[in-house]
Design an enzyme around this catalytic site. Structure first.
Site, PDB file in Angstrom:
ATOM      1  N   ASN A 151       0.866  14.540 -30.349  1.00 33.09           N
ATOM      2  CA  ASN A 151       0.707  13.127 -29.992  1.00 33.09           C
ATOM      3  C   ASN A 151       0.555  12.273 -31.245  1.00 33.09           C
ATOM      4  OD1 ASN A 151       0.270  11.329 -27.545  1.00 33.09           O
ATOM      5  ND2 ASN A 151      -1.482  10.723 -28.811  1.00 33.09           N
ATOM      6  N   GLU A 152       1.396  11.285 -31.365  1.00 31.11           N
ATOM      7  CA  GLU A 152       1.278  10.298 -32.448  1.00 31.11           C
ATOM      8  C   GLU A 152       0.910  10.940 -33.792  1.00 31.11           C
ATOM      9  OE1 GLU A 152      -1.328   7.186 -31.032  1.00 31.11           O
ATOM     10  OE2 GLU A 152       0.313   6.257 -29.933  1.00 31.11           O
ATOM     11  N   GLU A 305       4.356   5.005 -24.000  1.00 30.38           N
ATOM     12  CA  GLU A 305       3.029   4.499 -23.636  1.00 30.38           C
ATOM     13  C   GLU A 305       3.000   2.993 -23.776  1.00 30.38           C
ATOM     14  OE1 GLU A 305      -0.278   5.926 -25.892  1.00 30.38           O
ATOM     15  OE2 GLU A 305       0.320   8.009 -25.740  1.00 30.38           O
ATOM     16  N   PHE A 355     -12.814   1.940 -21.107  1.00 31.55           N
ATOM     17  CA  PHE A 355     -12.422   0.600 -20.646  1.00 31.55           C
ATOM     18  C   PHE A 355     -10.944   0.303 -20.907  1.00 31.55           C
ATOM     19  CE2 PHE A 355     -17.021   0.011 -20.624  1.00 31.55           C
ATOM     20  CZ  PHE A 355     -17.148  -0.526 -19.353  1.00 31.55           C
TER      21      PHE A 355
HETATM   22  C1  GAL Z   1      -2.294   5.758 -28.105  1.00 30.72           C
HETATM   23  C2  GAL Z   1      -2.620   7.190 -27.763  1.00 30.72           C
HETATM   24  C3  GAL Z   1      -3.243   7.308 -26.381  1.00 30.72           C
HETATM   25  C4  GAL Z   1      -4.286   6.247 -26.169  1.00 30.72           C
HETATM   26  C5  GAL Z   1      -3.692   4.891 -26.413  1.00 30.72           C
HETATM   27  C6  GAL Z   1      -4.675   3.755 -26.215  1.00 30.72           C
HETATM   28  O1  GAL Z   1      -2.323   5.570 -29.476  1.00 30.72           O
HETATM   29  O2  GAL Z   1      -1.498   8.022 -27.832  1.00 30.72           O
HETATM   30  O3  GAL Z   1      -3.792   8.585 -26.237  1.00 30.72           O
HETATM   31  O4  GAL Z   1      -5.358   6.476 -27.035  1.00 30.72           O
HETATM   32  O5  GAL Z   1      -3.218   4.821 -27.723  1.00 30.72           O
HETATM   33  O6  GAL Z   1      -4.071   2.503 -26.361  1.00 30.72           O
END
Ligand code: GAL
Length: 670
Positions: A151-152, A305, A355
């Site tokens: 992830n990222e 996302e 939140f």
């Molecule tokens: C991204 C991450 C997610 C979550 C999200 C919150 O950077 O991959 O797991 O943390 O941000 O905005």
């Protein structure tokens, strides 16, 4: 990706799903509500390592088996994550050397995520082991539709493992210490290396640093992370190679060269959280969407996302007001996203992001957000014919990580307060406001087929990149370039024979000195056509060679000298900005130069707040019209007869949009 698209029936719609955070009684309700919302894909197990391997070598796949089966039984596809972004606490106790070492020499420690050193052989070994276990178990599970590797990717480490790996990387790159000493100009300050063991990661913060060592360290860190990705990707591929594999990238992320990464991905995937508190965050979102479409040569990309409403990571987390989440999602689709996915499906009760909004918020299905998500899920089905279609552009803008690092990673420049992303947005915004389709290119991309190339502050560019830009102009292209471009080579060394070394012939001028402006200094710039404007921040002390002045300074020590240069170069034209013009005058000049190149937008005259873009295939065009104004409705000509896919209504000539309204007009070609 074609098979994936067919599998989900067009667009992927869904989000990160974390059933390991919930009791299994909740899972059934999750799946029922997912179906209600039109979810067809979830990203599963992103941070679930501790739940999958609670103790070293003891695996618990029971819960994941159940969830995979449940999702499959309900027609929901799985984008299965390797959980390697969150090493379990036992691993960090057993092997503290997996922690990344921060720039200040302290270990990152446990309690967040991404607490791994990408160069750590121990981390890599454990990551490979859990990845192999997952792949063994789920490669042929019918729910599996895609692999989401980690992830990222992002951590930088300055520790011992990084030093060892950095040395390997440098040996591969330079072959000999002599070549390294030469490239790094180590005679300066007597930094000459005589043994590879002496070469180390740059420990001290970035002022007072050998600039090439720092630059190579950025390149190395991006590559070290990429090695981690490739290792896991190759493991899952060794089980079967017909499942797309990718990882999720971030918006304007400086620490990984996504041009290089994208070659290793089956799809470019983006996580993006435009800040609703910022008036222009949708414009920088548009740029990022164009970048993601361009990373893999125009292939549709994945919005992996986004937030359903507010995030929780900033000081002030404003909600997406009614209609904004839909509009932002359609915006990504208009710029060739083939998915709308969220972080996250169900809002967490505890933890750092309790939140952070979710498709299913704390207030449950009877909520504004869930209703908006469900409505969008229905609309995504109506848009199915758009999935897989592409778009085309006459204009390209250069966005390159080497150039970014050159400007921002090391001090010692005539001024040291650059923001590469701001400068890129300054150049992109006038094109966006005038509804021009724009592709993004790197210094090594092909420029074939473009008519205009925009080059924002390309301080560091390699010889091949510079030659490509020259050839583009010589062959008839229009180049719009701004100051402090072409100054150093790929080793961060000033090009010989006067500034701007790489582009002196191209811009038709030699620059004697760079003159950064004092904080409150401004200059009057007079255009040949009578317009007057002010400029700030920077001036080139420039002497025209083959170029002519489009504008000169009307005051100051450079009065009468060129501030904007035009040069006819081969069959092409170059317009060079030698100072930071006020935005309005800059925009107007860029717009004129684009118009004079013959490039026209088919949406000329449509107000700037209505974003217009087109996707299409051999048989149809899909015209996306998105009204970013929350106050006023608007009518927009579409130039034909078609159907608005969102309403199913016929469209003849014109479409009316409500405040924050959208239309996706299908027009038959030919
Ligand atoms: C991204 C991450 C997610 C979550 C999200 C919150 O950077 O991959 O797991 O943390 O941000 O905005």
């Amino acid at each position: 990706m074609e098979a994936f698209r067919r599998r989900v029936g067009g667009f992927a719609f869904g989000g990160d799903y974390n059933p390991e955070q919930w009791d299994r009684t909740v899972w059934k309700e999750d799946v029922r509500l997912m179906r209600q919302a039109g979810v067809n894909t979830v990203s599963l197990g992103v941070f679930a390592w501790a739940s999958l391997e609670p103790e070293p070598g003891r695996y618990d796949f029971g819960w994941l088996d159940e969830v995979m089966d449940l999702l499959h039984d309900n027609g929901i596809s799985v984008n299965l994550a390797t959980p390697t972004a969150a090493p379990p606490v036992w691993l960090t106790h057993l092997h503290p050397e997996v922690f990344p070492i921060r720039e200040d020499g302290q270990p990152f420690g446990f309690g967040n995520r991404l607490h791994y050193d990408p160069s750590s052989p121990v981390y890599r070994e454990y990551a490979a082991r859990i990845t192999t276990k997952l792949a063994e178990r789920y490669s042929f599970h019918p729910a599996l539709a895609m692999w989401h590797i980690s992830n990222e990717y992002g951590p930088t480490s300055y520790g011992e493992a990084a030093s060892v790996n950095f040395r390997h990387w440098l040996r591969r790159k330079y072959g000999s210490l002599d070549a390294l000493n030469e490239a790094w100009t180590t005679r300066f300050w007597g930094q000459v290396y005589t043994d590879w063991e002496q070469v180390d990661v740059p420990h001290i913060p970035r002022t007072w640093m050998n600039p090439t060592r720092r630059l190579d360290f950025k390149r190395f860190t991006s590559d070290a992370l990429l090695e981690c990705y490739i290792a896991e990707r190759d493991i899952v591929r060794s089980f079967r190679d017909d499942i797309p594999v990718m990882t999720n990238f971030m918006r304007f992320f400086r620490h990984a060269d996504y041009w290089k990464w994208a070659r290793e991905e089956d799809a470019a995937a983006l996580d993006i959280y435009p800040n609703p508190a910022e008036a222009h965050s949708h414009v920088s979102a548009a740029f990022n969407y164009d970048l993601f479409r361009s990373l893999k040569g125009g292939q549709p990309w994945m919005l992996m996302e986004q937030a359903a409403s507010a995030v929780s990571q900033w000081k002030l987390n404003i909600v997406k007001e009614p209609g904004r989440m839909r509009l932002g999602s359609l915006q990504a689709v208009s710029r060739a996203a083939d998915s709308v996915m969220y972080f996250q499906w169900r809002a967490a009760r505890g933890g750092q992001e309790r939140f952070h909004s979710a498709m299913l918020p704390h207030s449950g299905p009877e909520s504004r957000t869930f209703k908006e998500v469900t409505d969008l899920g229905r609309e995504m089905k109506l848009l199915a014919p758009v999935a897989g279609t592409r778009s085309s552009a006459d204009i390209a803008i250069l966005f390159d990580w080497d150039g970014w690092w050159g400007l921002e990673e090391v001090f010692g420049l005539p001024r040291n307060d650059w923001s590469y992303t701001e400068t890129v947005m300054r150049h992109y915004t006038p094109l966006w406001e005038r509804h021009h389709a724009v592709d993004v290119v790197s210094a090594s991309s092909s420029l074939d087929g473009y008519k205009v190339l925009v080059v924002p502050n390309a301080y560091l560019i390699d010889d091949a990149g510079a030659a490509r830009i020259e050839a583009f102009a010589r062959d008839g292209g229009t180049v719009i370039m701004s100051f402090f471009s072409g100054v150093v080579d790929a080793d961060n060394r000033v090009r010989p024979d006067g500034y701007p070394g790489a582009f002196r012939r191209l811009i038709g001028a030699k620059i004697d000195e760079y003159w950064p402006a004092r904080p409150d200094e401004s200059f009057t710039v007079a255009f040949a056509d009578g317009r007057r404007a002010t400029s700030t921040w920077w001036r080139d002390d420039l002497h025209l060679e083959s170029g002519t002045a489009l504008a000169t300074y009307a005051d100051g020590l450079l009065a009468g000298r060129a501030a904007v240069v035009e040069n006819r170069f081969g069959a092409g034209r170059v317009v060079y900005f030698a100072t930071l013009l006020e935005q309005e005058a800059f925009d107007e000049t860029v717009a004129r130069v684009v118009a004079e190149s013959g490039v026209r937008s088919r949406f000329e005259g449509v107000p700037a707040h209505v974003e217009c873009s087109v996707r299409g295939d051999a048989s149809h065009e899909y015209v996306f019209l998105l009204n970013h104004s929350a106050e006023s409705g608007v009518s927009v000509p579409v130039g034909g007869e078609g159907t608005d896919l969102l309403t199913g209504r016929p469209v003849s000539g014109e479409v009316s949009l409500d405040p924050l309204g959208a239309a996706v007009v299908q027009l038959a070609r030919g």
